[in-house]
Structure formats: structure tokens, C-alpha cells
Design a protein around this motif. Sequence first.
Motif, PDB file in Angstrom:
ATOM      1  N   ARG A   1      -8.317   1.235   3.325  1.00  0.00           N
ATOM      2  CA  ARG A   1      -8.573   0.563   2.050  1.00  0.00           C
ATOM      3  C   ARG A   1      -8.034  -0.869   2.010  1.00  0.00           C
ATOM      4  NH1 ARG A   1     -12.048   2.399  -1.503  1.00  0.00           N
ATOM      5  NH2 ARG A   1     -10.915   1.113  -2.978  1.00  0.00           N
ATOM      6  N   ILE A   2      -6.909  -1.101   2.694  1.00  0.00           N
ATOM      7  CA  ILE A   2      -6.199  -2.374   2.525  1.00  0.00           C
ATOM      8  C   ILE A   2      -6.225  -3.225   3.792  1.00  0.00           C
ATOM      9  CG2 ILE A   2      -4.002  -3.431   1.854  1.00  0.00           C
ATOM     10  CD1 ILE A   2      -5.404  -1.745  -0.357  1.00  0.00           C
TER      11      ILE A   2
ATOM     12  N   MET B   1       0.216   5.232  -0.747  1.00  0.00           N
ATOM     13  CA  MET B   1      -0.807   5.449   0.272  1.00  0.00           C
ATOM     14  C   MET B   1      -0.173   5.884   1.590  1.00  0.00           C
ATOM     15  SD  MET B   1      -3.661   2.512  -0.075  1.00  0.00           S
ATOM     16  CE  MET B   1      -4.657   2.365  -1.548  1.00  0.00           C
ATOM     17  N   GLY B   2      -0.866   6.785   2.286  1.00  0.00           N
ATOM     18  CA  GLY B   2      -0.464   7.130   3.645  1.00  0.00           C
ATOM     19  C   GLY B   2      -1.005   6.093   4.609  1.00  0.00           C
ATOM     20  N   ARG B   3      -0.641   6.250   5.897  1.00  0.00           N
ATOM     21  CA  ARG B   3      -1.005   5.251   6.892  1.00  0.00           C
ATOM     22  C   ARG B   3      -2.510   5.044   7.000  1.00  0.00           C
ATOM     23  NH1 ARG B   3      -0.589   3.073  12.062  1.00  0.00           N
ATOM     24  NH2 ARG B   3      -2.018   4.483  13.087  1.00  0.00           N
ATOM     25  N   LEU B   4      -3.250   6.159   7.106  1.00  0.00           N
ATOM     26  CA  LEU B   4      -4.689   6.031   7.341  1.00  0.00           C
ATOM     27  C   LEU B   4      -5.411   5.448   6.133  1.00  0.00           C
ATOM     28  CD1 LEU B   4      -5.597   9.187   9.431  1.00  0.00           C
ATOM     29  CD2 LEU B   4      -5.456   6.796  10.142  1.00  0.00           C
ATOM     30  N   ARG B   5      -4.989   5.883   4.921  1.00  0.00           N
ATOM     31  CA  ARG B   5      -5.640   5.351   3.728  1.00  0.00           C
ATOM     32  C   ARG B   5      -5.339   3.862   3.577  1.00  0.00           C
ATOM     33  NH1 ARG B   5      -7.167   8.331  -0.928  1.00  0.00           N
ATOM     34  NH2 ARG B   5      -5.545   9.872  -0.565  1.00  0.00           N
TER      35      ARG B   5
ATOM     36  N   ALA C   1       0.840  -1.203   0.000  1.00  0.00           N
ATOM     37  CA  ALA C   1       0.000   0.000   0.000  1.00  0.00           C
ATOM     38  C   ALA C   1       0.871   1.248   0.000  1.00  0.00           C
ATOM     39  CB  ALA C   1      -0.932  -0.005   1.209  1.00  0.00           C
ATOM     40  N   GLN C   2       1.927   1.234   0.814  1.00  0.00           N
ATOM     41  CA  GLN C   2       2.848   2.379   0.835  1.00  0.00           C
ATOM     42  C   GLN C   2       3.501   2.559  -0.526  1.00  0.00           C
ATOM     43  OE1 GLN C   2       5.353   1.162   4.272  1.00  0.00           O
ATOM     44  NE2 GLN C   2       5.033   3.256   4.950  1.00  0.00           N
TER      45      GLN C   2
END
Lengths: 254, 285
Positions: B197-198, B189-193, B184-185
Motif C-alpha cells: 500500500r505504501i 500495518m504489517g510488512r507485506l501490507r 505504516a507500522q
Amino acid sequence: MTKPLVAIRSVSKAFGEFQALKNVSLDVWPGEVLCLIGASGSGKTTLLRCVNQLTVIDSGGIWLDGELLGVREERGKLRRLTERQIARQRLKTGMVFQRFNLFPHKTALENITEGPVQVQGRPPDEVRAEATELLRRVGLATKADSYPSQLSGGQQQRVAIARALAMKPMLMLFDEPTSALDPELVGEVLSVMKELAQSGMTMMVVTHELGFAREVADRVVYMDHGVILESGRAADVLGAPREARTQAFLAAVI
Amino acid sequence: MRVGPTLAEDFPDLSQMQIAREIHWRRWLAAAAIVVVLAAIARAFAAGQIEWSYVSRFLTAKVILEGIVNTMVMAVFAMALGIILGVVVAIMRLSPNPVLKSVAAGYTWLFRGTPLILQLLLWFNLALVFPTIGVPGLWTARAVDVMTPFLAALLGLGINQGAYTSEVMRAGMLSVDAGQYEAAQAIGMGRLRALRRIILPQAMRVVIPPLGNEFIGMVKATSLASVIQYPEVLHNAENIYYANSRVIELLIVAGCWYLLVVSILTPLQMLLERRFARGTARINR
């Protein structure tokens, strides 16, 4: 005069007592395919992970496309960037993992569209069309609606490559992309990577596939105990290694 | 060793024979013994001082039906509050920020460390501590008017539930492979997203069985709100037996309703589990 796309200068990284990288410097030029080889624990994967900041370096600096990664200079001191700024820097690189790391709750197509739609905020219809084209490019046009658990390892890794490409990165990072695959599935992944290399993509590839390195890489870097021991044209490093330890490694692998 | 072109002889042909059905004598005996014991218990109750006509009469009495509706309303709202708090606290607990981490740990410590009934009584009697509540200059009210049995029960049950749910959620999030967060990173993506999402959708698969368990516990825990006058089914049953002294009959009525509700919830949980099992090998193969 062209500039290196990636400039790594005096980078060190330790995990506790273990010194994974010792003062490593390296340039990667636009359009170049660079293969990193070496025994496990030699630091090649750590170096790759530092380039997209999944691992944070202890000292030194990495510049990507002229931009210093992870930190900025401010009145003679280095200050860490915010998470958001780091996430933005990561968009310039695409990462392919050894264990694929596809999102198991999303279909192949959704895995590819997730980043462009959610992170880059691009229109879903346009992204879906591009994702379908990417799936066709990696030879999986018929698998758009399959979940990762329904795909073979080789197919999953090809979806993972498409997922990384969907972000339109300027640099692709491959971390032992074929090491988790059954032998008969390695070829399909390598041929996708070869096609990508021929299209002019800049690539850093950590691999044990010396045949691929010999055929595709512009340059091969041999790492040993956290340092770059030898680097040069693939034919030279693999064909006529200068260092005794490189010779020993190659003899053991082949 | 000699290897012949044909199969060795002297092995009988078993392909036409079937495996005989066993008669499990001991299982039949045990089952019979259990039936006898159950029948004895049933007979004892039938002959005991229970007026079964009261049970059937009050099973569908208006006050009891209102009670079970109130029980379900409270269980659903308090659980919703508990899940929201649980997710937030679990995310705080796993954050790199030491302040958020400590606040989350402190919350879990406090609300898991004291009895639920004590927390309900404290919320209900909040007016003794703060006679008036509100935002100075904007809005104030007498605490006794605000802290109704419904609100006190909701806060007491929901906040307590949040402390338990946060641990369930944390376990679920930790069960997701670290490679998922890295992937995800890697797509920016940031931590919250990445969590939203994942990580959380994958954690849901793991947390639904324990959450179903917690919800069933919550349905029954609402009965504690009877001590602060919330008109749930046990409270209403008690009110009836204070008047007609049919204590056991009305407790049986309440018990029947709890059993019925829990019996309906179990298949609902299975449906939810199937929904979140999307993409796992078990349903797709």
C-alpha cells in the motif's frame, strides 16, 4: 484504584556501543499529559519509540493498558510476539513523527482513512465521514483533497495528528512534533495538541517547546544520558529544578 | 558611508534595450558537416547492392506482420513474468528472513550470471534432461510436447528478466524514506501490507524509467528466441531470406519494425511516469 496506562519497568536499550536507555522506569496515568525533555541523545525519543515498538527494547518490560508489549511469558521464558500480534498492540497507540511522514501519494483525506479502512477493515463511507470531521477539528476542512506536497509543514503535521487519531488510540505519542517546522507554523500544531490534551487524551510528548510543557503538561520528565534525572509537576521541574544538569539544560534552552 | 534618499547616478538605463540574438557560426558549420556525411552514407546505400523494392514489398508481408505481433506478445508476457518475479524476489531480498534472502540472492546470481541465449537453449532442450514431466499419479506429459518454442522463450526471457528487474525493484524500494515504513507500522500495518500500500506505489515512480528501458531491451531480446524456432519477426525474416537470398533487404525490414515499436513505446513510458508521479511537487505546482 486506577492503574497506569503505560508502565515502563527497568527498560534498557543499546545501539551498538551507545547505551540509549539505562534501566528506565516510568508510569503514565490515564488522561495525563507527560512531556519528555532533555538534550539530543538523552534517550527521550528512544523511550517514546519503545512504547509503540518501532524500537525493540533489550531488557525490562513495558505494559500498555495492562498488556505486556512485544513478548509473552511462557514457562519462565520470554518469547517474542509475531509481527501480526505486535501490529495489533500498536493499534492502541497513535504516533506523530518529527518529519510528519505523511504518505505523499495519497491525499490528506486518504492518509487519514488508510489505517481504519485497510487495517481495521471498517466501512469506507463511515471512515470518510469521521476523517472529514477530524480534518475539521485540526482546522483543515478545505484541504481534504490536497496532496502533502501542497501543504505547509504545519498543515502536514496537523494531518498527521488526524491520521493518528483516526485509529482511535488510547495513547498519543508525539516525537518532537514541531522541531521540523518554520517558527511561524509551530503555534498551529501546538494549539491542536493543546485542544487534544483538554479533551482528555493521554499523551506522551517529546518536545523542546518548554512553553507548551509549562502550559499543558501535567508532568515533565527530564532525561539525561539514558536515565530519568528529574520528574515532577511542570511548574516544579521547569520552575525550580533540583538537579544541576536540569538547571544547566533549561538555562541553555531558554 | 553616506546613504542618500535617491538612487546614485551614472548608471545607464538598460530597461529599454534587448539582448541581441547570437549567430552560432560553429553550430551551423558542424550541422552542415554532419548533413554532408549522412548524405554520403545514404548515397552509398542507394547505390549499393540493395533492392529497395524488396524492402518495401516485404515490410508489410503477412509473415513479417505475424512476426512482429509474435514479438510484441512475447515481449509483453515475458516482461509481465519478469516484473512479477522481480517484485517477489526484491521483497524476499529485503526480508529479515535469511532463508528467503539467500534464495533470492541465489536466483539473481544464477540467471544474471549466464547468457540469455544459453538459458533459452536449455529450456528448449529440457526434454533431453526430463523426457516426461508432471505430477506423479496426477498428470504426466512428454516434455517435447509441453516445451513449445513459445513456452521455452517465455520461461527463458521472463525468468532472466526477473533477475534484472528484482534489482531495479530493490533499488526503488530502498529509495523510499524509512519514515514511510515506520508511519505504516504506526497505523498497524504489517510488512507485506505496508509494502503493497505504501512502499511499492512510491517505488514505482523511481522504477518506471529503468523498467521502460528494460522493456525496450526485452523487445529486442525476443530476437534471440529465433534460435529456438519461436516465429518472431527476425526468425520470419530469416526464413524468407533463406528462400529468396535477399538477406540485407529482409534484415532492414526487421530493423524498421523494431525501430517503429521502440519509437511508440517511448511516449507510452512518459504517460506511465506521469500517472505514478501523483502527489509529487513537480506536477501539482
